[in-house]
Motif scaffolding. Structure first.
Motif, short mmCIF file in Angstrom:
data_model
loop_
_atom_site.label_atom_id
_atom_site.label_comp_id
_atom_site.label_asym_id
_atom_site.label_seq_id
_atom_site.Cartn_x
_atom_site.Cartn_y
_atom_site.Cartn_z
N ARG A 1 6.82 9.20 -6.63
CA ARG A 1 6.91 8.51 -5.33
C ARG A 1 5.79 7.48 -5.17
NH1 ARG A 1 10.19 10.05 -1.54
NH2 ARG A 1 8.79 9.33 0.11
N ASN A 2 5.56 6.75 -6.25
CA ASN A 2 4.57 5.68 -6.23
C ASN A 2 5.30 4.36 -6.41
OD1 ASN A 2 2.30 4.08 -6.40
ND2 ASN A 2 1.21 5.44 -7.78
N ILE A 3 5.98 3.97 -5.35
CA ILE A 3 6.85 2.78 -5.42
C ILE A 3 6.05 1.50 -5.69
CG2 ILE A 3 8.43 1.35 -4.08
CD1 ILE A 3 9.50 3.87 -2.79
N LEU A 25 0.85 -1.19 0.00
CA LEU A 25 0.00 0.00 0.00
C LEU A 25 0.88 1.25 0.00
CD1 LEU A 25 -2.57 -1.16 2.72
CD2 LEU A 25 -2.77 -1.39 0.23
N ARG A 26 0.26 2.39 -0.19
CA ARG A 26 0.99 3.66 -0.26
C ARG A 26 0.18 4.74 0.42
NH1 ARG A 26 0.30 7.77 -4.09
NH2 ARG A 26 2.08 9.21 -4.33
N ASP A 27 0.85 5.54 1.27
CA ASP A 27 0.12 6.63 1.92
C ASP A 27 0.16 7.88 1.03
OD1 ASP A 27 2.56 7.90 2.14
OD2 ASP A 27 2.75 7.62 4.30
N ALA A 64 4.95 7.13 1.08
CA ALA A 64 5.61 6.08 1.87
C ALA A 64 4.93 4.74 1.61
CB ALA A 64 5.57 6.43 3.35
N VAL A 65 5.72 3.68 1.61
CA VAL A 65 5.19 2.33 1.40
C VAL A 65 4.68 1.78 2.72
CG1 VAL A 65 5.76 -0.01 0.67
CG2 VAL A 65 6.80 1.94 -0.50
N LEU A 66 3.44 1.29 2.69
CA LEU A 66 2.81 0.73 3.88
C LEU A 66 2.67 -0.77 3.73
CD1 LEU A 66 -0.07 3.33 4.37
CD2 LEU A 66 2.18 3.31 5.48
#
Length: 285
Positions: free
Chosen positions: A251-253, A40-42, A46-48
Motif C-alpha cells: 500500500r505504498n502507491i 505523500l503517504r500516511d 492513504a495517498v495525501l
C-alpha cells in the motif's frame, strides 16, 4: 481553398474520437500516476496531497537498484535469445519457405488468439515434475527421476522467449522480404560464400528489422509480471512484480507510481536509442 478546408475539417472529425480515447484512457491515467509519484503517504497507506521527491530518492536504495538490475538482465537475455532464434526463423520464412510462408506466419499468429495467462499456465503444466517434458526425459533415459524446472531462471526465460518470439520474427521478416535476391546472387557471382554474402549483404540490409525486433522484445520484457511469477516462482523480483507489490501488498502507491514512471522513462530511452541507431543504419546505406 474551400475544398482544402473541407478536407481538413473531415480529417479533424475523423481523428477526434481517437484523440479523445487516447487522452481519456492513456494520457489522463498517465498524468494521475505521474502526480501520485510526487504525493505523500500516511501510515495507513492513504495517498495525501503534496509534493515530495522522497519517492524517487527511495529508488536509489540497494534493493530497488537490485530489482532494476534483475529486470535489465532478464530483458537483455530475452532479447538476445529471441533475436538468435527469431532471425533464422524469419530468414527461412522469407527465403526458403516459398508458398508455405503464409501458413508459417499464421502459425506464429495463432498463440495471440489465446489468452496470455492460459498460454503461460500451459508451460507450468509442461515444466512440472509430472509434466510432459519430465516424462519424456525419464522415458528416454536422459534423467533417472523428474527434476524441478519450475521456479528457476531457465523456466522464466523459456516462458519469456515463448511469449515474445513472434514480436522478433515479424519485424525481421518484414525487413528481409523486400531485399532484392539479385544482390545475393551478385555476391555469389563475385566469389563470396554463403556466410560472407549473409554478413556483407543480407544482415546489413535487415538491420532495421533487427533493431525493431530488439525494441519490441526488450521494452515489454522490462515490465512483464505474470511470467516470472508463474514460471519463476517470484524468486527474482523485477519491476513489474515490484509495482504490483507496492500498490497492492505494501500500500505504498506513491513509490509504486515512481517505479512505474521510471519504467516508462526506460521505455522512452529505449525508443530514442532505437531511433538513433536506425538513423545511423539508414545513413550507412
Amino acid at each position: 481553398m474551400r475544398r482544402e478546408r473541407r478536407e481538413q475539417l473531415q480529417t479533424g472529425l475523423m481523428l477526434t474520437p481517437s484523440v479523445l480515447l487516447l487522452g481519456l484512457f492513456i494520457l489522463l491515467p498517465l498524468c494521475v500516476v505521474f502526480a501520485y509519484s510526487f504525493a505523500l503517504r500516511d501510515p495507513y497507506g492513504a495517498v495525501l496531497p503534496g509534493f515530495t521527491l522522497d519517492n524517487y530518492r527511495e529508488l536509489v536504495q540497494g534493493v530497488y537498484l537490485r530489482v532494476l538490475m534483475n529486470s535489465f538482465t532478464l530483458a537483455a537475455w530475452t532479447t538476445a535469445l529471441c533475436l538468435l532464434i527469431g532471425y533464422p526463423v524469419a530468414y527461412f520464412i522469407a527465403f526458403k519457405a516459398g508458398r508455405a510462408a503464409p501458413a508459417l506466419l499464421l502459425l506464429l499468429l495463432i498463440p495471440f488468439w489465446i489468452n496470455f495467462l492460459i498460454r503461460i499456465s500451459a508451460w507450468v503444466v509442461l515444466l512440472g515434475r509430472g509434466g510432459l517434458i519430465n516424462k519424456a526425459l525419464v522415458f528416454s533415459g536422459v534423467i533417472d527421476e523428474p527434476i524441478g524446472m519450475l521456479g528457476t531462471v531457465g523456466a522464466t526465460l523459456v516462458g519469456m522467449v515463448y511469449a515474445f518470439l513472434p514480436l522478433a520474427v515479424f519485424p525481421i521478416y518484414a525487413a528481409l522480404t523486400p531485399i532484392d535476391r539479385r544482390l545475393m546472387e551478385a555476391g555469389a557471382d563475385l566469389g563470396a560464400g554463403p556466410a560472407e554474402t549473409f554478413a556483407r549483404v543480407t544482415l546489413p540490409l535487415s538491420l532495421p528489422g533487427v533493431l525493431a525486433a530488439a525494441l519490441f522484445v526488450f521494452v515489454p520484457s522490462m515490465g512483464v509480471f505474470a511470467i516470472p511469477v508463474l514460471l519463476g516462482g517470484g524468486k527474482d523480483i523485477i519491476l513489474g512484480n515490484l509495482i504490483v507489490q507496492l500498490f497492492l501488498e505494501f500500500r505504498n502507491i506513491p513509490v509504486g507510481a515512481a517505479v512505474a514512471i521510471l519504467l516508462l522513462v526506460f521505455s522512452g530511452l529505449g525508443i530514442l536509442l532505437y531511433m538513433r541507431a536506425l538513423r545511423r543504419v539508414e545513413a550507412m546505406k
